[in-house]
Design a protein around this motif. Sequence first.
Motif, mmCIF file in Angstrom:
data_model
loop_
_atom_site.group_PDB
_atom_site.id
_atom_site.type_symbol
_atom_site.label_atom_id
_atom_site.label_comp_id
_atom_site.label_asym_id
_atom_site.label_seq_id
_atom_site.Cartn_x
_atom_site.Cartn_y
_atom_site.Cartn_z
ATOM 1 N N LEU A 1 0.838 -1.202 0.000
ATOM 2 C CA LEU A 1 0.000 0.000 0.000
ATOM 3 C C LEU A 1 0.872 1.250 0.000
ATOM 4 O O LEU A 1 0.620 2.194 -0.756
ATOM 5 N N TRP A 2 1.909 1.251 0.835
ATOM 6 C CA TRP A 2 2.793 2.420 0.868
ATOM 7 C C TRP A 2 3.558 2.599 -0.438
ATOM 8 O O TRP A 2 3.795 3.722 -0.874
ATOM 9 N N ALA A 3 3.922 1.511 -1.064
ATOM 10 C CA ALA A 3 4.604 1.621 -2.364
ATOM 11 C C ALA A 3 3.711 2.331 -3.380
ATOM 12 O O ALA A 3 4.199 3.070 -4.242
ATOM 13 N N SER A 4 2.402 2.129 -3.247
ATOM 14 C CA SER A 4 1.463 2.734 -4.208
ATOM 15 C C SER A 4 1.314 4.240 -4.014
ATOM 16 O O SER A 4 0.764 4.924 -4.882
ATOM 17 N N TYR A 5 1.802 4.789 -2.899
ATOM 18 C CA TYR A 5 1.683 6.227 -2.653
ATOM 19 C C TYR A 5 2.612 7.050 -3.540
ATOM 20 O O TYR A 5 2.380 8.236 -3.758
ATOM 21 N N PHE A 6 3.667 6.418 -4.030
ATOM 22 C CA PHE A 6 4.719 7.169 -4.695
ATOM 23 C C PHE A 6 4.494 7.269 -6.204
ATOM 24 O O PHE A 6 3.823 6.433 -6.808
ATOM 25 N N SER B 1 -1.812 3.932 11.469
ATOM 26 C CA SER B 1 -2.604 4.011 10.238
ATOM 27 C C SER B 1 -4.022 3.487 10.430
ATOM 28 O O SER B 1 -4.249 2.498 11.122
ATOM 29 N N THR B 2 -4.972 4.171 9.795
ATOM 30 C CA THR B 2 -6.352 3.669 9.750
ATOM 31 C C THR B 2 -6.687 3.165 8.345
ATOM 32 O O THR B 2 -7.843 2.931 8.033
ATOM 33 N N GLU B 3 -5.673 3.019 7.505
ATOM 34 C CA GLU B 3 -5.879 2.458 6.167
ATOM 35 C C GLU B 3 -6.290 0.987 6.275
ATOM 36 O O GLU B 3 -5.822 0.266 7.163
ATOM 37 N N GLY C 1 -10.231 0.088 2.508
ATOM 38 C CA GLY C 1 -10.804 1.267 3.144
ATOM 39 C C GLY C 1 -9.807 2.395 3.221
ATOM 40 O O GLY C 1 -8.697 2.222 3.714
ATOM 41 N N LYS C 2 -10.182 3.561 2.684
ATOM 42 C CA LYS C 2 -9.304 4.732 2.715
ATOM 43 C C LYS C 2 -9.241 5.281 4.132
ATOM 44 O O LYS C 2 -10.265 5.514 4.766
ATOM 45 N N GLY C 3 -8.032 5.454 4.636
ATOM 46 C CA GLY C 3 -7.858 5.969 5.986
ATOM 47 C C GLY C 3 -6.789 7.037 6.034
ATOM 48 O O GLY C 3 -6.458 7.655 5.016
ATOM 49 N N ILE C 4 -6.247 7.248 7.232
ATOM 50 C CA ILE C 4 -5.240 8.291 7.444
ATOM 51 C C ILE C 4 -4.005 7.670 8.087
ATOM 52 O O ILE C 4 -4.113 6.841 8.992
ATOM 53 N N ASN C 5 -2.850 8.085 7.606
ATOM 54 C CA ASN C 5 -1.585 7.710 8.240
ATOM 55 C C ASN C 5 -1.173 8.828 9.188
ATOM 56 O O ASN C 5 -0.738 9.893 8.749
ATOM 57 N N HIS C 6 -1.339 8.607 10.485
ATOM 58 C CA HIS C 6 -0.959 9.586 11.501
ATOM 59 C C HIS C 6 0.520 9.375 11.836
ATOM 60 O O HIS C 6 0.904 8.284 12.258
ATOM 61 N N ILE C 7 1.326 10.405 11.636
ATOM 62 C CA ILE C 7 2.776 10.252 11.806
ATOM 63 C C ILE C 7 3.323 11.326 12.746
ATOM 64 O O ILE C 7 2.889 12.477 12.714
ATOM 65 N N GLY C 8 4.280 10.910 13.564
ATOM 66 C CA GLY C 8 4.973 11.849 14.445
ATOM 67 C C GLY C 8 6.380 11.382 14.715
ATOM 68 O O GLY C 8 6.789 10.282 14.334
ATOM 69 N N SER C 9 7.139 12.223 15.406
ATOM 70 C CA SER C 9 8.557 11.976 15.638
ATOM 71 C C SER C 9 8.797 11.066 16.834
ATOM 72 O O SER C 9 8.124 11.164 17.850
ATOM 73 N N LEU C 10 9.796 10.171 16.687
ATOM 74 C CA LEU C 10 10.291 9.372 17.806
ATOM 75 C C LEU C 10 11.740 9.700 18.136
ATOM 76 O O LEU C 10 12.321 9.120 19.046
#
Length: 292
Positions: free
Chosen positions: A15-20, A119-121, A135-144
């Motif tokens: 799925l992530w590969a398809s984002y690019f 992710s909620t994808e 299902g289309k969702g959201i990738n919530h991202i933050g720093s670690l």
Amino acid sequence: MLPIHILGTGAMACLWASYFSEQHQINFIRRTNKTSKFSFTLMPSKQVVTGNAYTAKSIPHLIQHLIVATKAFDAQTAIQSVEHLLSPNAQIVLLQNGMGSQQSIAKQFSQYAVYACSSTEGAYKIDPQTLMHAGKGINHIGSLSGEAQQQKLAQWLPSSSFQWHEDISPVLWRKLIVNCAINPLTLIYNCQNGELIKQPHMQQHMKDICQELDMLLDKMPFDFPCAFHLATQICQQTANNFSSMYQDGKHNKPTEIDFITGYIVKKCQEFSLPCPENIKLINSIKKLNLGP
């Protein structure tokens, strides 16, 4: 072209590969490899995505942008296998479920920009070469890590693919609570998410689990609704979905139970909170003897 490296070829990796776009060069990293290319079809759009296929030993260049799409129990070992190839300014995005593996990786690789994604994808493999974006969702991202910044991430990850959070911790915890309440039960009862709130005995089981989760949440610095409310919402929104733990069980693969319910049990024990229902849940999943 900008190289993107993805550890794994499972549902989230694909799925992530398809984002690019075509301006990016996708490089899949697998345990074993028989071909130099890996491709799949994304449904229902029928988009065909193709990338190079490597093992950790065959990658011919340094890695600057790394997406870790393995299961939680494999993630740290997977990154260690390519550690010698990480460029000094590498950025690492972690897609693991549950809690614990991301924090361990961020500690070990603190000199790099490490991001956590919740992710909620919805996505699952129909077969090895076909991915259903269910299902289309959201990738919530933050720093670690201190090096991880929104501006850096936006230079290579399309902005439409993620939502930035200055503090990712509440997001990870909310997802963890929901996963604890839903995922193990879908495997035990062999059902879709929505069934858990339709069948009275399943709903009661979920309530028993959530009561223990609420006791833990009372000790945490988050202002969440009660766990059963959070879980019920997700069951309604994803009624026809099969959880990732259900899918692992269906394919006789090991689950991430130690990083989901297991993490909760450890936290409860730290606060001397009883959690018999969640302990039973772990034991029930482990008795299934999934995986190699």
